[in-house]
Design an enzyme around this catalytic site. Structure first.
Site, PDB file in Angstrom:
ATOM      1  N   VAL A  91       4.708   1.097   1.089  1.00  0.00           N
ATOM      2  CA  VAL A  91       4.985  -0.020   1.999  1.00  0.00           C
ATOM      3  C   VAL A  91       5.052  -1.307   1.174  1.00  0.00           C
ATOM      4  CG1 VAL A  91       4.237  -1.293   4.038  1.00  0.00           C
ATOM      5  CG2 VAL A  91       3.740   1.160   3.851  1.00  0.00           C
ATOM      6  N   GLY A 106       0.963   5.251   1.931  1.00  0.00           N
ATOM      7  CA  GLY A 106       0.388   6.175   2.900  1.00  0.00           C
ATOM      8  C   GLY A 106       0.982   7.557   2.760  1.00  0.00           C
ATOM      9  N   GLY A 107       0.728   8.373   3.773  1.00  0.00           N
ATOM     10  CA  GLY A 107       1.192   9.748   3.722  1.00  0.00           C
ATOM     11  C   GLY A 107       2.698   9.896   3.787  1.00  0.00           C
ATOM     12  N   GLY A 164       0.829  -1.201   0.000  1.00  0.00           N
ATOM     13  CA  GLY A 164       0.000   0.000   0.000  1.00  0.00           C
ATOM     14  C   GLY A 164       0.860   1.246   0.000  1.00  0.00           C
ATOM     15  N   ASP A 186      -2.082  10.807  13.982  1.00  0.00           N
ATOM     16  CA  ASP A 186      -2.823  10.343  12.802  1.00  0.00           C
ATOM     17  C   ASP A 186      -3.410   8.954  13.057  1.00  0.00           C
ATOM     18  OD1 ASP A 186      -3.919  10.508  10.303  1.00  0.00           O
ATOM     19  OD2 ASP A 186      -2.107   9.880   9.241  1.00  0.00           O
TER      20      ASP A 186
END
Length: 511
Positions: free
Chosen positions: A360, A355-356, A353, A471
């Protein structure tokens, strides 16, 4: 008049002696009444389910161990092999019975909390070690996980000191391995470094080991002393089955020898000739005894002070990348080639995936251990050294409801974080997948809520370094094979170079 002055002087001498021994006993009493000092714990072996027969047996085992008033005990609970649990505790050889029992009680209570579902665990306190497993380990040497602790102060003449240390600690280990009195395989030694400084060493094994196995185990921990404590004024290495320690102060309790009889210090009975030239006058005795007593008193106070200060200077070290080595930058650093090979050169097939903070990827180390690799975007505000330092800080945060940070890779502009791999993806994937969400009955949902709360409480209140996640969301809560939650991306504000310490900010962070 002379007799009156002499009697007053003798009373002063006796008072100073009483004060000196009172101070010594007070110092020892403070040491002995100190609460058990927690060092570290390790949960392993995978997880069981809550309220399973195995977990109930673990609770019974803890109650059994906590009720013992001896220095060492092992026990087995459970009738069938699938739910049987084996456990033991060992107290340091000089620890009084009451403090030993309190240490075991504190250790089992912490294990109930920190390793509540783990099949295996070991916990170290300064005063005791407690261990349990779903496999029999009695009379067997266990060398992993290991723990190292070091005094941060350096020794001046390292070469000669390390030579003296290895000579003394090996002699101590020989004696501990062959000690056969009671439930102990324990020994201490003292060696002279200089006229004003001594070396104190301790070695101990669990008493269920044979002398040969005990000495073999102690050889391992002694061999790890350079890894832990090269050139340091104090340090120790602990295995589940044995441990050694050295310091420049007497950190263990010693049997106080009986004071010499006081009668020779008293003057002869008064007589008509007592003031003659044939004997030693009372004034002379006072002049000799008073300075010695004061010197002894100051020495005892100094020893107590240095002992307490040295304990405050203790730093910590844990075992290698695949276990718990989280103190030094070198122990956490992976080469770029290793990470590239593990992720098949960051192939799309391995991508989990994005993310910010970056992409990953799933990977596997040469040992077979599965990992998750976070390849940070190149907009990080950190320099190389700052990045390394923050990774070391965050890697020290360990809790069963946090994803473990195993290490990092830094090469050129590449900044990569290496985490343990959590197989069931994130909570949002399970929540919003029509098939997966059926697995989330109320019991599992409650377990996820509770585990997430425990992880956040650890970050906010219980860890040495307070971390605000900034977060927290369903996609940052990962689920392991038992659907237990593990919070990810904690500490990213530090690692990525975002200022997390400012109290006043107009910028809203997170989603």
């Amino acid at each position: 008049m002379v007799t009156h002055v002499s009697m007053a002087s003798l009373k002063l001498v006796l008072l100073l002696f009483i004060l000196s021994f009172f101070n010594l006993n007070t110092c020892k009493a403070q040491e002995q009444n100190t609460d058990p000092v927690y060092l570290y714990h390790n949960c392993s072996g995978g997880n069981t389910t809550a309220n399973s027969a195995y977990q109930l047996n673990v609770g019974t085992l803890f109650s059994s161990l906590s009720s013992k008033s001896i220095e060492f005990s092992n026990d087995t609970v459970g009738t069938s092999s699938s739910d049987r649990v084996y456990g033991l505790f060992m107290c340091r050889g000089d620890v009084p019975t009451a403090l030993c029992q309190q240490c075991v009680f504190n250790a089992t209570r912490r294990l109930r909390s920190e390793c509540s579902l783990a099949k295996q665990a070991v916990i170290w306190y300064d005063e005791c070690t407690v261990r349990y497993s779903n496999r029999s380990f009695f009379s067997t040497v266990a060398v992993r996980p290991r723990l190292g602790l070091l005094n941060t102060a350096n020794i001046s003449n390292q070469e000669s000191f390390m030579k003296l240390l290895f000579s003394t600690i090996n002699t101590t280990a020989d004696e501990a391995a062959n000690f056969s009195v009671g439930l102990k395989k324990y020994a201490t030694k003292q060696a002279n470094i200089s006229g004003f400084q001594s070396l104190y060493c301790l070695a101990q094994c669990t008493p269920d080991l044979s002398p040969q196995d005990c000495r073999s185990c102690l050889s391992g921990v002694i061999g790890d002393l350079p890894w832990c404590c090269q050139g340091k004024q104090g340090g120790r290495v602990l295995y589940p089955s044995c441990n050694v320690r050295y310091e420049l102060y007497p950190f263990y309790r010693q049997v106080t020898p009986a004071p010499p009889p006081s009668s020779p210090l008293l003057p002869p009975p008064a007589s008509a000739n007592s003031q003659g030239g044939g004997g030693i006058s009372t004034g002379t005795i006072v002049a000799i005894v008073v300075p010695i007593t004061v010197a002894v008193l100051l020495f005892i106070v100094g020893i107590c002070f240095l002992s307490r200060r040295a304990r405050k200077n203790q730093g910590s070290l844990k075992e290698g990348k695949n276990v718990d080595d989280i103190t030094t930058v070198e122990s956490l650093q992976f080469s770029f080639g290793t990470i590239s090979a593990a992720t098949n050169n960051f192939s799309a097939e391995n991508k989990l995936g994005e993310g910010g903070f970056g992409e990953v990827f799933k990977g596997a180390l040469p040992t077979g251990q599965e990992i998750a690799v976070k390849r940070l975007s190149k907009s990080s505000g950190q320099g190389g050294e700052e990045f390394k330092n923050e990774v070391v800080v965050v890697a020290k945060l360990q809790h069963r409801n946090l994803v473990r940070l195993l290490g990092f890779c830094l090469q050129g502009e590449e900044k990569i974080l290496v985490y343990e791999y959590v197989p069931n993806k994130s909570l949002d994937y399970t929540l919003f997948d029509p098939e997966k969400q059926r697995e989330l009955d109320w019991r599992r949902r409650y377990k996820i809520i509770e585990g997430t709360a425990r992880g956040i409480q650890y970050l906010h209140e219980d860890s040495r370094l307070r971390i605000i996640h900034r977060d927290l969301k369903a996609s940052n809560i990962l689920l392991d094979s038992d659907l237990s939650p593990k919070i990810s991306d904690f500490g990213m504000a530090r690692i990525f170079g975002v200022d997390q310490t400012q109290g006043n900010t107009d910028r809203i962070v997170g989603t």
